[in-house]
Write an enzyme that holds these catalytic residues in place. Structure first.
Site, short mmCIF file in Angstrom:
data_model
loop_
_atom_site.label_atom_id
_atom_site.label_comp_id
_atom_site.label_asym_id
_atom_site.label_seq_id
_atom_site.Cartn_x
_atom_site.Cartn_y
_atom_site.Cartn_z
N GLU A 187 6.30 28.88 31.50
CA GLU A 187 5.94 29.69 32.59
C GLU A 187 5.55 31.28 32.15
O GLU A 187 4.34 31.88 32.58
CB GLU A 187 7.00 29.97 33.75
CG GLU A 187 6.79 30.85 34.72
CD GLU A 187 5.62 30.30 35.60
OE1 GLU A 187 5.74 29.16 36.44
OE2 GLU A 187 4.45 30.82 35.53
N LYS A 244 -4.61 31.86 27.36
CA LYS A 244 -3.90 31.70 28.68
C LYS A 244 -4.83 30.74 29.78
O LYS A 244 -4.61 30.04 30.48
CB LYS A 244 -3.67 33.00 29.67
CG LYS A 244 -2.58 33.81 28.62
CD LYS A 244 -2.41 35.30 29.22
CE LYS A 244 -1.64 35.97 28.47
NZ LYS A 244 -1.68 37.50 28.61
N LYS A 281 1.84 31.75 24.46
CA LYS A 281 0.44 31.33 24.93
C LYS A 281 -0.31 30.73 23.74
O LYS A 281 -0.83 29.54 23.91
CB LYS A 281 -0.12 32.30 25.71
CG LYS A 281 -0.54 33.67 25.06
CD LYS A 281 0.25 34.38 25.61
CE LYS A 281 0.60 35.61 24.73
NZ LYS A 281 1.11 37.06 25.01
N1 HSE Z 1 -0.70 41.19 25.45
C1 HSE Z 1 -0.49 40.52 27.04
C2 HSE Z 1 -0.98 41.44 27.73
C3 HSE Z 1 1.22 40.35 27.21
O1 HSE Z 1 -1.52 42.40 27.63
O2 HSE Z 1 -1.36 40.75 28.84
C4 HSE Z 1 1.56 39.50 28.18
O3 HSE Z 1 0.77 38.06 27.68
#
Ligand code: HSE
Length: 473
Positions: A166, A242, A142
């Site tokens: 994805e 994200k 990401k």
């Molecule tokens: N470190 C991230 C989380 C992992 O805890 O969501 C997934 O992107």
């Protein structure tokens, strides 16, 4: 293109390609031959990185090979793995392994490079090298997409390859596909998500078991949920990465990581979790992307959400994204946001998708951000001072007559009305109390001014604790 490929255009497919070259010069798009033409015997992938997700991907690809191949319409073969790890959590059998990941990007046999090493330095060079070599790329990275996605997609377009991502958002939830394809009829008004599993796990354990922040974080690291640098999780950077990706897919805007307002959960105190519950809310670390009068809000921060909302009940490492489209209304996507096999599930879905479309004309594949690259909008992203939300305020105030009135007067002067108030008893021997207020919605800059005035009162002590409140209605 691999040796022996009969396909006359830039698909990057390898020597097992069955794609028939159309002698009319239409490069295989003659409908008469397409039934046979769209079938590849095999697609060869190279996996770089054998950590939690890489090992998970190898395990799932091997366990579910028959079903995956039946879905893809061809055999998906792991041709090579690039990894420094000596004891991965998977069985590599006789797969060729190299410690030099760039060997995988240069391997002419490989159609799809799967980048699972993370970070934005070596991973970035690797992805650009693979693209330069005409390979499609699948990544769970990401940070790389959020920070360098615009350049990566430009390079991919130039080479006629696809970069699929994805697994970069919400682990196993197919949220990219849902927004980019499933909701393509909609003007998306807003979305809000719990998109960091580690943070949600920490907040849930603090609330349910009264556990200590650092103790829960340690467990999240042991379970493989947390980022290599866990401050990315707890300070909201991972969620911001994200959110930027989701916002671009939702609104058709370029990726703009530098415009996200980001506030972490490390300052959330157990007493705020308790007071929020008493007021009928849960505290969640939320990413919000919303249209606002021709501009866009992009923000990640702890948020009080009414406990009756479904998303307020998303606990542990689970993620959820609520997307509001004008045609469909609110839709909610829920699932595991981190972990080996859930993330591998998304990685492999991308591989299958690519295997199915490897022979499609690059111009007619699904665009990286859902909108055609020349149709992206340059919409202003609002600074946080212009964003409107409601607020939870916790004020340490002298236990004396008229103090609450003075505080509410400051708020009233700023045209901010109070929805709810709790006043706790002072502790034994203490002369200060905790006052908890929930305000109506107001623009942040007006609240900033009011908070400054409240902090300047003789009858208050310390900083006002504030957490934004969203009804998500
Ligand atoms: N470190 C991230 C989380 C992992 O805890 O969501 C997934 O992107």
């Amino acid at each position: 293109m691999g040796t022996g490929c009969h396909f006359g255009c830039n698909t990057g497919c390898n020597s097992d390609c069955n794609y028939s070259f159309n002698p009319d010069g239409n490069e295989g798009f003659n409908p008469d031959i397409n039934v046979k033409a769209n079938t590849l015997n095999s697609v060869k992938i190279g996996i770089c990185g054998l950590g939690t997700v890489g090992s998970g991907a190898v395990n799932v690809l091997s366990r579910n090979a028959d079903e995956i191949n039946a879905r893809a319409g061809c055999q998906i073969l792991i041709s090579q793995v690039g990894a420094r790890r000596d004891n991965p959590a998977c069985d590599l059998g006789d797969i060729s392994v190299t410690r030099d990941i760039f060997e995988v990007a240069d391997n002419p046999d490989i159609d799809i490079l799967v980048e699972l090493i993370g970070g934005t330095t070596v991973a970035k060079d690797l992805v650009f090298r693979a693209i330069k070599n005409g390979k499609h790329v699948v990544t769970a990275n990401k940070a790389l997409i959020a920070e360098f996605g615009n350049e990566i997609f430009d390079a991919a377009k130039e080479k006629g390859v696809t970069v699929a991502f994805e697994a970069a958002v919400a682990g196993g939830i197919p949220i990219i596909k849902a927004i980019r394809e499933g909701l393509s009829a909609n003007r998306i008004e807003w979305l809000a998500g719990i998109i960091n599993g580690t943070g949600n796990f920490i907040l849930t354990e603090m609330r349910d078991k009264g556990r200590d922040f650092s103790d829960v974080l340690k467990e999240a690291q042991e379970l493989g949920y947390a980022e290599a640098d866990p401050t990315f999780d707890v300070e909201g950077i991972d969620a911001a990465h994200k959110l930027v990706i989701l916002a671009s897919l939702a609104f058709g805007i370029p990726l703009q990581f530098d415009k996200v307002f980001t506030e972490g959960i490390s300052k959330i105190e157990p007493q705020d979790v308790t007071y929020a519950e008493q007021l009928g809310y849960r505290i969640k670390h939320l990413g919000v992307a919303s249209r606002n009068n021709g501009s866009i809000e992009l923000r990640v921060h702890p948020t009080l959400i009414p406990e009756k909302c479904l998303i307020a009940n998303v606990d542990g490492v689970m993620n959820a994204v609520l997307v509001n489209g004008d045609a469909v209304g609110p839709t909610l996507y829920y699932g595991p946001g981190a972990g080996a096999e859930p993330t591998a599930s998304s990685v492999i879905a991308d591989i299958v998708d690519l295997a199915r479309t490897l022979t499609a004309d690059p111009e007619h594949r699904v665009p990286h951000l859902g909108f055609q690259p020349d149709q992206l909008n340059d919409i202003n992203v609002l600074p946080i001072s212009e964003v409107e939300t409601a607020y939870y305020l916790r004020i340490t105030a002298l236990d004396a007559p008229g103090v609450l009135a003075k505080i509410t007067q400051v708020l009233s002067d700023a045209n901010i009305s109070v929805e709810a108030v709790i006043q706790k008893e002072p502790g034994a021997g203490k002369d200060h109390v905790q006052l908890i207020l929930v305000t109506n919605r107001t623009v942040e800059k007006y609240l900033d001014e009011a908070v400054e005035k409240i902090q300047a009162l003789d009858s208050t002590a310390g900083d006002v604790v504030r957490i934004r409140v969203e009804s998500l209605g």
